[in-house]
Design an enzyme around this catalytic site. Structure first.
Site, PDB file in Angstrom:
ATOM      1  N   ILE A  34      -6.215  -6.457  20.590  1.00  0.00           N
ATOM      2  CA  ILE A  34      -6.894  -7.483  19.639  1.00  0.00           C
ATOM      3  C   ILE A  34      -5.931  -8.751  19.497  1.00  0.00           C
ATOM      4  O   ILE A  34      -4.825  -8.461  19.013  1.00  0.00           O
ATOM      5  CB  ILE A  34      -7.324  -7.167  18.421  1.00  0.00           C
ATOM      6  CG1 ILE A  34      -8.216  -5.987  18.336  1.00  0.00           C
ATOM      7  CG2 ILE A  34      -8.282  -8.443  17.667  1.00  0.00           C
ATOM      8  CD1 ILE A  34      -9.294  -5.882  19.249  1.00  0.00           C
TER       9      ILE A  34
ATOM     10  N   VAL B 274       0.573  -1.323   0.229  1.00  0.00           N
ATOM     11  CA  VAL B 274      -0.079  -0.092  -0.046  1.00  0.00           C
ATOM     12  C   VAL B 274       0.825   1.097   0.053  1.00  0.00           C
ATOM     13  O   VAL B 274       0.456   2.288  -0.279  1.00  0.00           O
ATOM     14  CB  VAL B 274      -1.030   0.280   1.194  1.00  0.00           C
ATOM     15  CG1 VAL B 274      -1.993  -1.029   1.131  1.00  0.00           C
ATOM     16  CG2 VAL B 274      -0.398   0.014   2.453  1.00  0.00           C
TER      17      VAL B 274
ATOM     18  N   ASN C 177      -7.441  -1.469   5.641  1.00  0.00           N
ATOM     19  CA  ASN C 177      -7.084  -2.030   6.736  1.00  0.00           C
ATOM     20  C   ASN C 177      -5.591  -2.124   7.199  1.00  0.00           C
ATOM     21  O   ASN C 177      -4.913  -2.038   8.204  1.00  0.00           O
ATOM     22  CB  ASN C 177      -7.588  -3.440   7.202  1.00  0.00           C
ATOM     23  CG  ASN C 177      -7.203  -4.473   7.822  1.00  0.00           C
ATOM     24  OD1 ASN C 177      -7.342  -4.418   9.124  1.00  0.00           O
ATOM     25  ND2 ASN C 177      -6.277  -5.227   7.303  1.00  0.00           N
TER      26      ASN C 177
ATOM     27  N   ALA D 237       1.477   8.115  16.408  1.00  0.00           N
ATOM     28  CA  ALA D 237       1.201   9.245  15.457  1.00  0.00           C
ATOM     29  C   ALA D 237       0.593   8.751  14.159  1.00  0.00           C
ATOM     30  O   ALA D 237      -0.201   9.666  13.547  1.00  0.00           O
ATOM     31  CB  ALA D 237       2.558   9.931  15.175  1.00  0.00           C
ATOM     32  N   SER D 238       0.972   7.655  13.609  1.00  0.00           N
ATOM     33  CA  SER D 238       0.219   7.160  12.505  1.00  0.00           C
ATOM     34  C   SER D 238      -1.359   6.827  12.567  1.00  0.00           C
ATOM     35  O   SER D 238      -1.642   7.382  11.682  1.00  0.00           O
ATOM     36  CB  SER D 238       0.986   6.009  11.987  1.00  0.00           C
ATOM     37  OG  SER D 238       0.532   4.911  12.741  1.00  0.00           O
ATOM     38  N   LYS D 239      -1.723   6.384  13.797  1.00  0.00           N
ATOM     39  CA  LYS D 239      -2.913   5.961  13.895  1.00  0.00           C
ATOM     40  C   LYS D 239      -3.817   7.471  14.318  1.00  0.00           C
ATOM     41  O   LYS D 239      -5.077   7.568  13.766  1.00  0.00           O
ATOM     42  CB  LYS D 239      -3.242   5.050  14.906  1.00  0.00           C
ATOM     43  CG  LYS D 239      -2.787   3.595  14.609  1.00  0.00           C
ATOM     44  CD  LYS D 239      -3.594   3.413  13.285  1.00  0.00           C
ATOM     45  CE  LYS D 239      -3.071   1.848  12.682  1.00  0.00           C
ATOM     46  NZ  LYS D 239      -3.964   1.461  11.638  1.00  0.00           N
TER      47      LYS D 239
ATOM     48  N   SER E 276      -7.083   2.901  15.641  1.00  0.00           N
ATOM     49  CA  SER E 276      -6.714   2.227  16.666  1.00  0.00           C
ATOM     50  C   SER E 276      -6.929   3.262  17.891  1.00  0.00           C
ATOM     51  O   SER E 276      -6.922   4.299  17.834  1.00  0.00           O
ATOM     52  CB  SER E 276      -5.161   1.856  16.651  1.00  0.00           C
ATOM     53  OG  SER E 276      -4.586   1.659  17.845  1.00  0.00           O
TER      54      SER E 276
ATOM     55  N   TYR F 154       3.731   4.501  15.745  1.00  0.00           N
ATOM     56  CA  TYR F 154       2.496   3.776  15.553  1.00  0.00           C
ATOM     57  C   TYR F 154       1.469   4.718  16.083  1.00  0.00           C
ATOM     58  O   TYR F 154       0.299   4.986  15.175  1.00  0.00           O
ATOM     59  CB  TYR F 154       2.473   2.588  16.211  1.00  0.00           C
ATOM     60  CG  TYR F 154       1.140   1.714  15.999  1.00  0.00           C
ATOM     61  CD1 TYR F 154       0.895   1.028  14.973  1.00  0.00           C
ATOM     62  CD2 TYR F 154       0.213   1.797  17.071  1.00  0.00           C
ATOM     63  CE1 TYR F 154      -0.201   0.475  14.744  1.00  0.00           C
ATOM     64  CE2 TYR F 154      -1.131   1.015  16.941  1.00  0.00           C
ATOM     65  CZ  TYR F 154      -1.271   0.413  15.501  1.00  0.00           C
ATOM     66  OH  TYR F 154      -2.334  -0.397  15.510  1.00  0.00           O
TER      67      TYR F 154
HETATM   68  P1  NAD Z   1      -1.551  -8.486  11.039  1.00  0.00           P
HETATM   69  O1  NAD Z   1      -0.215  -8.185  11.174  1.00  0.00           O
HETATM   70  O2  NAD Z   1      -2.084  -9.771  11.610  1.00  0.00           O
HETATM   71  O3  NAD Z   1      -2.197  -8.349   9.523  1.00  0.00           O
HETATM   72  C1  NAD Z   1      -1.793  -7.348   8.672  1.00  0.00           C
HETATM   73  C2  NAD Z   1      -2.023  -7.531   7.382  1.00  0.00           C
HETATM   74  O4  NAD Z   1      -1.574  -6.301   6.474  1.00  0.00           O
HETATM   75  C3  NAD Z   1      -0.996  -8.742   7.066  1.00  0.00           C
HETATM   76  O5  NAD Z   1      -1.541  -9.751   6.033  1.00  0.00           O
HETATM   77  C4  NAD Z   1       0.012  -8.024   6.111  1.00  0.00           C
HETATM   78  O6  NAD Z   1       0.852  -9.015   5.163  1.00  0.00           O
HETATM   79  C5  NAD Z   1      -0.602  -6.616   5.637  1.00  0.00           C
HETATM   80  N1  NAD Z   1       0.146  -5.654   5.281  1.00  0.00           N
HETATM   81  C6  NAD Z   1       0.932  -4.810   6.186  1.00  0.00           C
HETATM   82  N2  NAD Z   1       1.746  -3.997   5.707  1.00  0.00           N
HETATM   83  C7  NAD Z   1       1.165  -3.937   4.217  1.00  0.00           C
HETATM   84  C8  NAD Z   1       1.681  -3.260   3.046  1.00  0.00           C
HETATM   85  N3  NAD Z   1       2.686  -2.065   3.175  1.00  0.00           N
HETATM   86  N4  NAD Z   1       0.845  -3.431   1.932  1.00  0.00           N
HETATM   87  C9  NAD Z   1      -0.151  -4.270   1.923  1.00  0.00           C
HETATM   88  N5  NAD Z   1      -0.263  -5.015   2.799  1.00  0.00           N
HETATM   89  C10 NAD Z   1       0.295  -4.930   4.375  1.00  0.00           C
HETATM   90  O7  NAD Z   1      -2.037  -7.177  11.745  1.00  0.00           O
HETATM   91  P2  NAD Z   1      -3.633  -7.045  12.679  1.00  0.00           P
HETATM   92  O8  NAD Z   1      -3.358  -6.949  13.894  1.00  0.00           O
HETATM   93  O9  NAD Z   1      -4.465  -7.583  12.046  1.00  0.00           O
HETATM   94  O10 NAD Z   1      -3.797  -5.503  12.176  1.00  0.00           O
HETATM   95  C11 NAD Z   1      -4.402  -5.051  11.010  1.00  0.00           C
HETATM   96  C12 NAD Z   1      -4.859  -3.603  11.321  1.00  0.00           C
HETATM   97  O11 NAD Z   1      -5.436  -3.288  12.407  1.00  0.00           O
HETATM   98  C13 NAD Z   1      -3.688  -2.611  11.214  1.00  0.00           C
HETATM   99  O12 NAD Z   1      -3.909  -1.457  10.614  1.00  0.00           O
HETATM  100  C14 NAD Z   1      -3.329  -2.481  12.871  1.00  0.00           C
HETATM  101  O13 NAD Z   1      -2.833  -1.266  12.863  1.00  0.00           O
HETATM  102  C15 NAD Z   1      -4.827  -2.274  13.245  1.00  0.00           C
HETATM  103  N6  NAD Z   1      -5.111  -2.508  14.707  1.00  0.00           N
HETATM  104  C16 NAD Z   1      -4.639  -3.680  15.368  1.00  0.00           C
HETATM  105  C17 NAD Z   1      -4.765  -3.930  16.665  1.00  0.00           C
HETATM  106  C18 NAD Z   1      -4.383  -5.013  17.314  1.00  0.00           C
HETATM  107  O14 NAD Z   1      -4.280  -5.187  18.660  1.00  0.00           O
HETATM  108  N7  NAD Z   1      -4.047  -6.135  16.629  1.00  0.00           N
HETATM  109  C19 NAD Z   1      -5.348  -2.958  17.489  1.00  0.00           C
HETATM  110  C20 NAD Z   1      -5.662  -1.858  16.903  1.00  0.00           C
HETATM  111  C21 NAD Z   1      -5.586  -1.623  15.430  1.00  0.00           C
END
Ligand code: NAD
Length: 266
Positions: free
Chosen positions: A190, A67, A92, A159-161, A144, A157
């Site tokens: 999560i 992305v 996402n 700052a990005s969110k 987030s 992180y």
């Molecule tokens: P994860 O690492 O399990 O899954 C993330 C997916 O995104 C992976 O399949 C990865 O290959 C893909 N990805 C990462 N960078 C990419 C890029 N540059 N281009 C294309 N694909 C890319 O993570 P998750 O925990 O499922 O998190 C998903 C989203 O939810 C993220 O944005 C994360 O910041 C957000 N989030 C997660 C949590 C948590 O506690 N897990 C909490 C709040 C927000």
């Protein structure tokens, strides 16, 4: 494999859909009859996710793209649009890792901001340019709780969110007159492959005990319904909003067990 669901006929593009929350969102939309385009930068995981989703729907199109790479994003979105116009974008994809503020180097700072914020912008702008021509579309961004309240060790992180949340609101203001709604979901802690990779054994139990009033970590299934809600008809008058799903963490300081017993004896 005829599937009549809430999203039958809709084409949904989901980034970062190869595992974790994005994969669960893809499963949920597939169960509701949507046509899926899934974008990820991990080819192996993308292949595996595509195979798994094919047991729910034949309408799943994988796109290998980072992305944060604008030309890859443009190519993938153009290919998805050719199959069928994109109705719903789920932005996402994201990464996270811990670095104390004083130790964050330029490479780490750029890596997180490039994917979580610039990547979100690249995908959103590319897709919304198509949606704007049709005067129709829905975008749900991944925020987030870290975009609303700082977690120490995660300045890049956080700052990005925070940026993702204000990007969401600005997009909502500028695109509402084009009949494009834009909202965000802000999960708390999560259990996903991402959190398991970052956190040492025992971390989750301690974190939950200390900070989460509902006394458990979130599951991917706690989050995906919110994306479907914000993408669907039920939320047709909602734009520029965030939904926090964090088991109560941001509501205030979690009361200690002895204080809870005093308030609610027995
Ligand atoms: P994860 O690492 O399990 O899954 C993330 C997916 O995104 C992976 O399949 C990865 O290959 C893909 N990805 C990462 N960078 C990419 C890029 N540059 N281009 C294309 N694909 C890319 O993570 P998750 O925990 O499922 O998190 C998903 C989203 O939810 C993220 O944005 C994360 O910041 C957000 N989030 C997660 C949590 C948590 O506690 N897990 C909490 C709040 C927000």
């Amino acid at each position: 494999m005829e599937n009549k669901g809430r999203f039958t006929g809709s084409h949904v593009l989901i980034t970062g859909a190869a595992r974790g929350i994005g994969f669960e969102i893809a499963n949920h939309f597939a169960r509701e009859g949507a046509m899926l385009s899934i974008m990820d930068y991990n080819q192996e995981l993308l292949d595996r996710a595509t195979q798994a989703l094919k047991s729910l729907t034949t309408a799943v199109h994988p796109y290998y793209a980072d992305v944060s790479n604008l030309s890859m994003v443009r190519d993938a979105v153009a290919a998805a649009e050719k199959i069928q116009s994109i109705d719903i974008l789920i932005n996402n994809a994201g990464i996270a890792f811990e670095t104390p503020f004083l130790q964050i180097d330029e490479k780490e700072w750029k890596q997180i901001l490039d994917i979580n914020l610039t990547g979100m912008f690249f995908v959103a702008q590319t897709v919304c340019r198509f949606m704007a021509k049709r005067k129709k579309g829905v975008v749900v961004n991944m925020g987030s709780k870290n975009g609303l309240a700082a977690e120490f060790g995660y300045a890049h992180y956080n700052a990005s969110k925070a940026g993702a949340i204000l990007l969401t609101k600005t997009m909502a203001l500028e695109l509402a007159h084009l009949n494009i709604r834009v909202n965000a979901v802000c999960p708390g802690y999560i259990s996903t492959p991402m959190s398991m990779e970052i956190d040492p054994p025992g971390f989750t139990e301690n974190f939950v005990k200390q900070f989460i009033p509902m006394n458990r970590a979130g599951m991917v299934g706690d989050i995906s319904p919110l994306f479907l809600f914000l993408a669907g008809e039920e939320s047709r008058f909602i734009t520029g909003q965030i939904i926090i799903a964090d088991g109560g963490q941001l509501a205030g300081q979690k009361p200690a067990d002895d204080l809870l017993l005093k308030i609610n004896p027995g």
